[in-house]
Design a protein around this motif. Sequence first.
Motif, PDB file in Angstrom:
ATOM      1  N   GLN A 177       0.829  -1.198   0.000  1.00 44.37           N
ATOM      2  CA  GLN A 177       0.000   0.000   0.000  1.00 44.37           C
ATOM      3  C   GLN A 177       0.866   1.251   0.000  1.00 44.37           C
ATOM      4  N   LEU A 178       0.447   2.231  -0.793  1.00 46.99           N
ATOM      5  CA  LEU A 178       1.177   3.486  -0.910  1.00 46.99           C
ATOM      6  C   LEU A 178       0.354   4.639  -0.328  1.00 46.99           C
ATOM      7  N   LYS A 179       1.023   5.748  -0.062  1.00 47.88           N
ATOM      8  CA  LYS A 179       0.371   6.975   0.376  1.00 47.88           C
ATOM      9  C   LYS A 179       0.671   8.079  -0.632  1.00 47.88           C
ATOM     10  N   ARG A 180      -0.138   9.107  -0.623  1.00 46.20           N
ATOM     11  CA  ARG A 180       0.113  10.248  -1.494  1.00 46.20           C
ATOM     12  C   ARG A 180      -0.390  11.505  -0.795  1.00 46.20           C
ATOM     13  N   SER A 181       0.051  12.643  -1.310  1.00 47.77           N
ATOM     14  CA  SER A 181      -0.398  13.924  -0.788  1.00 47.77           C
ATOM     15  C   SER A 181      -0.494  14.896  -1.953  1.00 47.77           C
ATOM     16  N   ALA A 182      -1.155  16.001  -1.728  1.00 48.96           N
ATOM     17  CA  ALA A 182      -1.319  16.984  -2.795  1.00 48.96           C
ATOM     18  C   ALA A 182      -1.439  18.374  -2.182  1.00 48.96           C
ATOM     19  N   GLN A 183      -1.226  19.384  -2.994  1.00 51.04           N
ATOM     20  CA  GLN A 183      -1.325  20.769  -2.549  1.00 51.04           C
ATOM     21  C   GLN A 183      -2.082  21.565  -3.607  1.00 51.04           C
ATOM     22  N   TYR A 184      -3.165  22.212  -3.171  1.00 45.06           N
ATOM     23  CA  TYR A 184      -3.906  23.081  -4.085  1.00 45.06           C
ATOM     24  C   TYR A 184      -3.427  24.519  -3.900  1.00 45.06           C
ATOM     25  N   PHE A 185      -3.110  25.195  -5.018  1.00 48.06           N
ATOM     26  CA  PHE A 185      -2.677  26.586  -4.986  1.00 48.06           C
ATOM     27  C   PHE A 185      -3.760  27.463  -5.610  1.00 48.06           C
ATOM     28  N   SER A 186      -4.245  28.422  -4.822  1.00 45.99           N
ATOM     29  CA  SER A 186      -5.269  29.346  -5.309  1.00 45.99           C
ATOM     30  C   SER A 186      -4.672  30.317  -6.310  1.00 45.99           C
ATOM     31  N   MET A 187      -5.461  30.734  -7.254  1.00 47.66           N
ATOM     32  CA  MET A 187      -5.027  31.713  -8.243  1.00 47.66           C
ATOM     33  C   MET A 187      -5.138  33.146  -7.711  1.00 47.66           C
ATOM     34  N   LEU A 188      -5.693  33.313  -6.522  1.00 42.20           N
ATOM     35  CA  LEU A 188      -5.809  34.631  -5.904  1.00 42.20           C
ATOM     36  C   LEU A 188      -4.799  34.766  -4.774  1.00 42.20           C
ATOM     37  N   GLU A 189      -4.199  35.951  -4.672  1.00 42.04           N
ATOM     38  CA  GLU A 189      -3.312  36.224  -3.557  1.00 42.04           C
ATOM     39  C   GLU A 189      -4.138  36.489  -2.304  1.00 42.04           C
ATOM     40  N   LYS A 190      -3.491  36.323  -1.152  1.00 43.10           N
ATOM     41  CA  LYS A 190      -4.189  36.491   0.122  1.00 43.10           C
ATOM     42  C   LYS A 190      -4.799  37.882   0.249  1.00 43.10           C
ATOM     43  N   ASP A 191      -4.032  38.925  -0.110  1.00 42.29           N
ATOM     44  CA  ASP A 191      -4.553  40.289   0.012  1.00 42.29           C
ATOM     45  C   ASP A 191      -5.683  40.556  -0.983  1.00 42.29           C
ATOM     46  N   GLU A 192      -5.628  39.872  -2.132  1.00 45.86           N
ATOM     47  CA  GLU A 192      -6.714  40.019  -3.108  1.00 45.86           C
ATOM     48  C   GLU A 192      -8.011  39.421  -2.574  1.00 45.86           C
ATOM     49  N   VAL A 193      -7.896  38.286  -1.903  1.00 49.80           N
ATOM     50  CA  VAL A 193      -9.076  37.646  -1.320  1.00 49.80           C
ATOM     51  C   VAL A 193      -9.706  38.557  -0.282  1.00 49.80           C
ATOM     52  N   GLU A 194      -8.856  39.137   0.597  1.00 49.17           N
ATOM     53  CA  GLU A 194      -9.371  40.010   1.648  1.00 49.17           C
ATOM     54  C   GLU A 194     -10.050  41.247   1.075  1.00 49.17           C
TER      55      GLU A 194
END
Length: 348
Positions: A177-194
């Motif tokens: 059995q194997l494990k995996r991980s992933a990372q999602y990167f938003s297209m918006l910057e933190k200050d843009e979201v705020e």
Amino acid sequence: MSELLSRFDAWIHEGGPSALVMKEYLEPAAGPGDVIFPPTFAPPEDDKGVGAGYIIEGEGEKSVCLLDSVGSQANRLEPIFKTAKYRKLVPQFEILVKERKVNLLDAGHRAADALVRSTELATELETAFNECASGNATSLARIAPTSLVFGAWDSRGSQVKVPRLIDSTVRAFGVRQLKRSAQYFSMLEKDEVEELLDVDTQKQRKPLSKAGFLDAPSGRTHGGVIVSGEIVRTTIVNLTALRAIGAGADEPTTLRRYILGLTLIAALAPVDFFLRQGCLLVHDLTKVPTSVIVYRDGKRLPATIEDVEEFAVAAAEAFGVTPGRAVKFDPKTAKDLLKKASKAKEES
């Protein structure tokens, strides 16, 4: 014609073999040793906090992983009787739900499905199940013969259980059995979201990440398995259960031939092994499939299975396949089923 029809009669009469056992050997489409993704199953109810996981028993070379269950295989096989090649072998009943049509062959519980029992077929099916329990499966074969092939439990009505004649599974042996991980990167910057959403990203980090407005790591999760042993599809045709199918006062040979023909078609029809995303299998050409007839005393003999399609067609013609029809879903009948189920729950 008589010779064709009688070619499997030794299987359907008293004293015949117990089962037909077939094994096919598979491998990942990308090649032996490549990663495949088995199904995940919910944990037992008492295992609180434990997520869904693979079903793997044993360790190392002795480990066995379930790739496709009996129920899942049945759901893949039964719809072949909707195809142009085989549709004339079984009745084609359709349930009309508003503008939608649902073939009985797609109903999860077959003739016992709540959708089917919420139509004008309800009374006929109730009678058919009760007759089947009394030793006469003819009526059920006239409406839903695949319920005799793949099994059914009329849990919402007569409580009659019809054993399945075909039991097929896909298992992998020797898995890691194997494990995996992933990372999602938003297209918006933190200050843009705020600024654009007028939110405090610290206070609302979780909902923002879930909605896709902030970066979100998925953490470690199931990463599939690597198979060092064999991947085997095992199909067992229960000939003992087939011989238990009766036709009341009539000679059961014609009925049993018909049901056997459907069972062999389902067991032998070429199928694709796209079991789920990440689990596409193909035949392993380095290993020869096997077919064995097994007797009650344990004797095993190679099985020669020829002219199955011709036999199934001839057996269906001899039995006389009901043409089937379209029936409407009846909300009133469905509500009556719901009331009955609610009452039974209160009394239990």
